[in-house]
Write a protein that holds these residues in place. Structure first.
Motif, PDB file in Angstrom:
ATOM      1  N   ILE A   1     130.334 -19.187  31.732  1.00 29.96           N
ATOM      2  CA  ILE A   1     130.561 -20.638  31.593  1.00 29.96           C
ATOM      3  C   ILE A   1     131.883 -21.010  32.277  1.00 29.96           C
ATOM      4  O   ILE A   1     131.960 -21.954  33.059  1.00 29.96           O
ATOM      5  N   LEU A   2     132.903 -20.218  32.002  1.00 30.66           N
ATOM      6  CA  LEU A   2     134.218 -20.531  32.575  1.00 30.66           C
ATOM      7  C   LEU A   2     134.233 -20.304  34.089  1.00 30.66           C
ATOM      8  O   LEU A   2     134.817 -21.091  34.840  1.00 30.66           O
ATOM      9  N   LEU A   3     133.571 -19.243  34.537  1.00 30.36           N
ATOM     10  CA  LEU A   3     133.527 -18.975  35.983  1.00 30.36           C
ATOM     11  C   LEU A   3     132.851 -20.137  36.713  1.00 30.36           C
ATOM     12  O   LEU A   3     133.325 -20.597  37.753  1.00 30.36           O
ATOM     13  N   ARG A   4     131.760 -20.611  36.143  1.00 30.23           N
ATOM     14  CA  ARG A   4     131.037 -21.696  36.813  1.00 30.23           C
ATOM     15  C   ARG A   4     131.801 -23.013  36.732  1.00 30.23           C
ATOM     16  O   ARG A   4     131.802 -23.801  37.676  1.00 30.23           O
ATOM     17  N   THR A   5     132.476 -23.230  35.606  1.00 29.43           N
ATOM     18  CA  THR A   5     133.281 -24.456  35.499  1.00 29.43           C
ATOM     19  C   THR A   5     134.429 -24.421  36.509  1.00 29.43           C
ATOM     20  O   THR A   5     134.710 -25.400  37.205  1.00 29.43           O
ATOM     21  N   GLN A   6     135.068 -23.266  36.601  1.00 31.68           N
ATOM     22  CA  GLN A   6     136.172 -23.118  37.555  1.00 31.68           C
ATOM     23  C   GLN A   6     135.673 -23.338  38.989  1.00 31.68           C
ATOM     24  O   GLN A   6     136.316 -24.026  39.784  1.00 31.68           O
TER      25      GLN A   6
ATOM     26  N   GLN B   1     133.116 -25.099  39.950  1.00 31.21           N
ATOM     27  CA  GLN B   1     132.691 -26.485  40.135  1.00 31.21           C
ATOM     28  C   GLN B   1     133.872 -27.445  40.247  1.00 31.21           C
ATOM     29  O   GLN B   1     133.896 -28.318  41.103  1.00 31.21           O
ATOM     30  N   PHE B   2     134.864 -27.258  39.374  1.00 36.06           N
ATOM     31  CA  PHE B   2     135.962 -28.237  39.311  1.00 36.06           C
ATOM     32  C   PHE B   2     137.277 -27.677  39.848  1.00 36.06           C
ATOM     33  O   PHE B   2     138.286 -28.353  39.816  1.00 36.06           O
ATOM     34  N   ARG B   3     137.264 -26.431  40.265  1.00 30.59           N
ATOM     35  CA  ARG B   3     138.447 -25.730  40.769  1.00 30.59           C
ATOM     36  C   ARG B   3     139.521 -25.577  39.688  1.00 30.59           C
ATOM     37  O   ARG B   3     140.658 -25.225  39.953  1.00 30.59           O
ATOM     38  N   CYS B   4     139.161 -25.882  38.466  1.00 31.04           N
ATOM     39  CA  CYS B   4     140.065 -25.646  37.337  1.00 31.04           C
ATOM     40  C   CYS B   4     139.258 -25.761  36.048  1.00 31.04           C
ATOM     41  O   CYS B   4     138.104 -26.210  36.077  1.00 31.04           O
ATOM     42  N   ILE B   5     139.862 -25.315  34.960  1.00 28.71           N
ATOM     43  CA  ILE B   5     139.256 -25.534  33.643  1.00 28.71           C
ATOM     44  C   ILE B   5     140.280 -26.348  32.863  1.00 28.71           C
ATOM     45  O   ILE B   5     141.240 -25.799  32.307  1.00 28.71           O
ATOM     46  N   SER B   6     140.114 -27.637  32.898  1.00 31.11           N
ATOM     47  CA  SER B   6     141.111 -28.533  32.302  1.00 31.11           C
ATOM     48  C   SER B   6     140.982 -28.496  30.776  1.00 31.11           C
ATOM     49  O   SER B   6     139.937 -28.100  30.246  1.00 31.11           O
TER      50      SER B   6
ATOM     51  N   GLU C   1     140.394 -21.778  25.060  1.00 34.46           N
ATOM     52  CA  GLU C   1     141.635 -21.661  25.815  1.00 34.46           C
ATOM     53  C   GLU C   1     142.155 -20.223  25.805  1.00 34.46           C
ATOM     54  O   GLU C   1     142.692 -19.731  26.798  1.00 34.46           O
ATOM     55  N   GLY C   2     141.949 -19.541  24.675  1.00 33.68           N
ATOM     56  CA  GLY C   2     142.372 -18.138  24.572  1.00 33.68           C
ATOM     57  C   GLY C   2     141.711 -17.285  25.637  1.00 33.68           C
ATOM     58  O   GLY C   2     142.334 -16.386  26.208  1.00 33.68           O
ATOM     59  N   VAL C   3     140.450 -17.583  25.936  1.00 33.93           N
ATOM     60  CA  VAL C   3     139.752 -16.826  26.983  1.00 33.93           C
ATOM     61  C   VAL C   3     140.218 -17.303  28.357  1.00 33.93           C
ATOM     62  O   VAL C   3     140.597 -16.508  29.218  1.00 33.93           O
ATOM     63  N   ALA C   4     140.211 -18.633  28.540  1.00 28.90           N
ATOM     64  CA  ALA C   4     140.521 -19.178  29.865  1.00 28.90           C
ATOM     65  C   ALA C   4     141.927 -18.786  30.318  1.00 28.90           C
ATOM     66  O   ALA C   4     142.158 -18.530  31.495  1.00 28.90           O
ATOM     67  N   SER C   5     142.862 -18.726  29.369  1.00 29.14           N
ATOM     68  CA  SER C   5     144.243 -18.445  29.776  1.00 29.14           C
ATOM     69  C   SER C   5     144.494 -16.951  29.994  1.00 29.14           C
ATOM     70  O   SER C   5     145.524 -16.566  30.521  1.00 29.14           O
TER      71      SER C   5
ATOM     72  N   PHE D   1     142.049 -15.494  37.329  1.00 26.92           N
ATOM     73  CA  PHE D   1     141.299 -16.357  38.246  1.00 26.92           C
ATOM     74  C   PHE D   1     140.934 -17.705  37.630  1.00 26.92           C
ATOM     75  O   PHE D   1     140.328 -18.539  38.281  1.00 26.92           O
ATOM     76  N   PHE D   2     141.265 -17.897  36.359  1.00 25.23           N
ATOM     77  CA  PHE D   2     141.035 -19.206  35.757  1.00 25.23           C
ATOM     78  C   PHE D   2     142.345 -19.986  35.777  1.00 25.23           C
ATOM     79  O   PHE D   2     143.414 -19.414  35.590  1.00 25.23           O
ATOM     80  N   SER D   3     142.220 -21.291  35.960  1.00 27.20           N
ATOM     81  CA  SER D   3     143.425 -22.094  36.045  1.00 27.20           C
ATOM     82  C   SER D   3     143.198 -23.437  35.363  1.00 27.20           C
ATOM     83  O   SER D   3     142.130 -24.028  35.504  1.00 27.20           O
ATOM     84  N   SER D   4     144.211 -23.914  34.640  1.00 28.13           N
ATOM     85  CA  SER D   4     144.045 -25.236  34.022  1.00 28.13           C
ATOM     86  C   SER D   4     144.450 -26.335  35.004  1.00 28.13           C
ATOM     87  O   SER D   4     144.122 -27.494  34.817  1.00 28.13           O
ATOM     88  N   GLU D   5     145.163 -25.956  36.075  1.00 24.52           N
ATOM     89  CA  GLU D   5     145.522 -26.908  37.134  1.00 24.52           C
ATOM     90  C   GLU D   5     144.566 -26.719  38.303  1.00 24.52           C
ATOM     91  O   GLU D   5     144.187 -25.584  38.606  1.00 24.52           O
ATOM     92  N   PRO D   6     144.198 -27.808  38.994  1.00 26.88           N
ATOM     93  CA  PRO D   6     143.239 -27.645  40.091  1.00 26.88           C
ATOM     94  C   PRO D   6     143.753 -26.738  41.209  1.00 26.88           C
ATOM     95  O   PRO D   6     144.896 -26.851  41.642  1.00 26.88           O
TER      96      PRO D   6
END
Ligand SMILES: Cc1cc2nc3c(=O)[nH]c(=O)nc-3n(C[C@H](O)[C@H](O)[C@H](O)COP(=O)(O)O)c2cc1C
Ligand code: SF4
Length: 627
Positions: free
Chosen positions: A44-49, A51-56, A75-79, A83-88
């Motif tokens: 889910i996170l890989l595809r969101t990243q 698609q949106f170039r970030c996981i806001s 957030e615990g997983v995403a951070s 390769f996951f980023s909250s900023e684009p």
């Protein structure tokens, strides 16, 4: 209670970081595709990243609502993953491999060329959001450094000139696919992989890289049945190729003998040890053999579920592996009633990682497959009794599984006749660094380092790192040592350094790698490695006291003794092995001191500053798989 995702739209409508209704729907449909299943959080996170170039934070809310988790858990997983980023990130994200071999191969000039062409520094994104430029640890291409990931593709043997051309084409609007490969869309996944990355097979041995008949091992396994498969593996003496060397037959037996309704086979294709790239070549050239080995393991332990955990850096191999999995399903080699055997049901899913070396450790890898941050689990219980989702799980390295398939075809004796006692068969060595012929060598165990150096054209080798940074660095006077489990064990990495290289620079680099990759769970590993790295910096500057050598030893011992997993238990090895084998390197940098006060290691007071340096947060679990 979770916020309903649509509430994010109506509330606070003036906020720039608000998601549009379409964006919310896209994220919800990504979650739906994954059955809104929190176990598929990585996907889910890989595809969101993607698609949106970030996981806001807003995207995390939507994911949390869809999967029934709290936002903090998402957030615990995403951070956790690099390769996951909250900023684009930029539409084109360039990840330069920052391994020491790339540095020695001209990374500095290559990075400068990227910076100049893009008018940004490493770590930045262009104002128009077109490009991000960053460093990443070893991407498994040390035999063709300097290398980089460009989105999901890779480029090797970079030079300042090739960088200028590459960026000019991308700035002119070309897709990375078309810049990196001619006629990209017409090519098969195999052609794409092998045209981007050379296999560099320098020596093919009898087991893995010579001719391999298709699925002959699986046919034999079906014929002989589970008990005999395990006996054959035990007799062969096959030991795990992922580093620890655990006997494979014994591992499979333990999983088979654990009471359970479901069992799992996981192929560890995380290959993150700097200097190791043998699995990359097997995944490219022998994907059928890898899956055949997994299917044989499934037959042996009566598993129905398989996962291949592919490191995020090898995403360029994903299409190739998915295509091979499809082909095997179509040929009745995966799915229900494999090879016509009633009840032999097994399938494999590919789990992509997202840039975390620790996920190679089997507990962390299982956590990641479960959609959690890649933190190791406390052992025991071991995965064979309680692994993925608490089920008995066999985790094997890519190479081990290939060996297993070949052994089933050719027999235990054929395999054990090769190599030495206690180290049977052949081994793939990934050789890189200061040698004429870097690449892959399949050789029987028992070769001396000297013999290998001669084969690879490394006449002026002064130091050889056997087994990557968690292994051993040896000097010329011990090149007669043998590559076996009993002498110099290695998961496969052989990194050669000539007399021009600064050993302390190498050691400092590897310590910075461990600092970066520590998951942060245990204080000695999270903090202690920062202190070790700093202490090496002191030696490099010629500012160390004689007592600092004892300090290095004591702190290393503390980290080894008190760490929870293999990362911490091996992270001081670059220091300990060079202290032993290159003592002059240290003593030459010690300044005579009038101050005999011993440096002390106050772990508690150091935690805060070290945490900032390590740039890792502690992670929060709020999941319970027993529910
Ligand atoms: C920090 C760390 C990283 C590891 N990375 C890998 C890896 O990339 N690939 C691998 O097969 N094993 C890796 N291992 C070893 C695994 O935990 C495990 O022992 C191995 O996958 C078992 O397979 P084998 O018995 O076939 O070797 C790593 C261990 C540690 C502590
Ligand atoms: S030893 Fe290091 S990597 Fe392993 S669990 Fe502890 S902090 Fe994490």
């Amino acid at each position: 209670m979770h916020t309903h995702p649509m509430a994010l739209i109506s509330k606070n409508s003036a906020r720039k970081d608000r998601l549009s209704p379409d964006e919310v729907r896209i994220i919800q449909s990504i979650c739906e595709d994954m059955g809104n299943n929190p176990l598929r959080m990585m996907d889910i996170l890989l595809r969101t990243q993607d698609q949106f170039r970030c996981i806001s934070p807003q995207a995390m809310e939507v994911i949390a609502a869809a999967t029934g988790l709290s936002r903090i858990a998402v957030e615990g997983v995403a951070s956790f993953y690099a390769f996951f980023s909250s900023e684009p990130k930029g539409r084109v994200t360039i990840r330069l491999c920052d391994d020491i071999i790339d540095r020695f191969a001209g990374l500095g000039e290559v990075a400068a060329a990227f910076e100049k062409a893009l008018s940004i520094k490493v770590g930045e994104t262009t104002d128009d959001g077109a490009f991000s430029l960053e460093y990443t640890p070893c991407i498994g291409l040390c035999d063709q450094a300097p290398a980089a990931m460009i989105n999901d593709l890779v480029v090797t043997r970079l030079t300042p000139e090739s960088v200028r051309e590459l960026i000019a084409s991308l700035q002119a609007g070309a897709r990375p696919e078309d810049v990196l490969l001619d006629r990209f869309d017409e090519r098969t996944p195999y052609e794409r992989a092998t045209r981007m990355v050379a296999n560099n097979i320098r020596h093919a041995g009898a087991v893995l890289l010579g001719p391999v008949p298709m699925d002959a091992g699986l046919a034999a396994a079906v014929e002989t049945g589970p008990a005999q498969i395990i006996r054959t593996l035990e007799e062969s003496g096959l030991r795990g190729c992922g580093g620890a060397g655990f006997p494979t037959g014994r591992k499979w037996r333990a999983a088979a003998e654990t009471e359970a309704d479901r069992r799992v086979v996981i192929c560890n294709a995380d290959e993150g040890e700097p200097g190791t790239f043998k699995d990359r070549v097997l995944l490219t050239e022998r994907p059928h053999l890898v899956f055949e080995g997994m299917t044989i393991a499934a037959r042996a332990i009566n598993a129905t579920e398989g996962i291949i955990y592919l490191r995020g850096e090898y995403v360029y191999l994903r299409d190739l592996l998915e295509e091979v999995l499809e082909e095997r399903r179509a040929r009745g080699l995966l799915g229900q009633g494999i090879m016509g055997v009633d009840g032999f049901d097994f399938d494999i899913r590919l789990q992509l990682g997202a840039g975390a070396y620790i996920c190679g450790e089997e507990g962390a890898l299982i956590s990641s497959c479960e959609g959690l941050p890649g933190e190791p689990k406390t052992r025991p219980p071991f995965p064979v009794t309680r692994g993925y989702l608490g089920l008995p799980t066999v985790v094997n390295n890519v190479e081990t599984l290939c060996h297993a398939a070949r052994i089933l075809d050719r027999g235990a004796k054929w395999f054990s006749d090769m190599g030495t006692e206690g180290s049977n068969g052949t081994k793939l060595f990934s050789v890189s660094g200061d040698c004429l012929n870097p690449g892959i060598y399949e050789l029987p165990y028992g070769l001396t380092v000297e013999e290998l150096l001669e084969m690879v054209g490394a006449d002026d080798a002064a130091a050889v790192l056997v087994g990557g940074p968690s292994g051993t660095m040896i000097a010329r006077d011990t090149f007669h040592r043998r590559l076996t489990f009993d002498d110099l064990a290695t998961g496969g990495a052989i990194v050669v350094f000539n007399g021009e290289r600064n050993i302390l620079e190498v050691v400092e680099y590897y310590m910075s790698f461990f600092v970066h990759e520590s998951c942060g769970y245990c204080t000695p590993c999270r903090v202690g490695n920062v202190f070790l790295q700093r202490a090496i910096g002191k030696f490099r500057k010629g500012l160390a006291n004689p007592t600092d050598i004892d300090y290095l030893r004591d702190l290393s011992d503390t980290i080894i003794e008190t760490s929870r997993c293999g990362l911490g238990m091996t992270s001081p090895n670059p220091i300990l092995s060079t202290l032993e084998n290159f003592p002059l390197v240290y003593s030459a940098m010690v300044k005579p001191s009038t101050d005999r006060t011993r440096a002390t290691f106050d772990i508690q007071s150091a935690i805060d500053s070290a945490r900032k340096l390590a740039k890792r947060r502690s992670h929060i679990y709020d999941r319970d798989f027993t529910k």
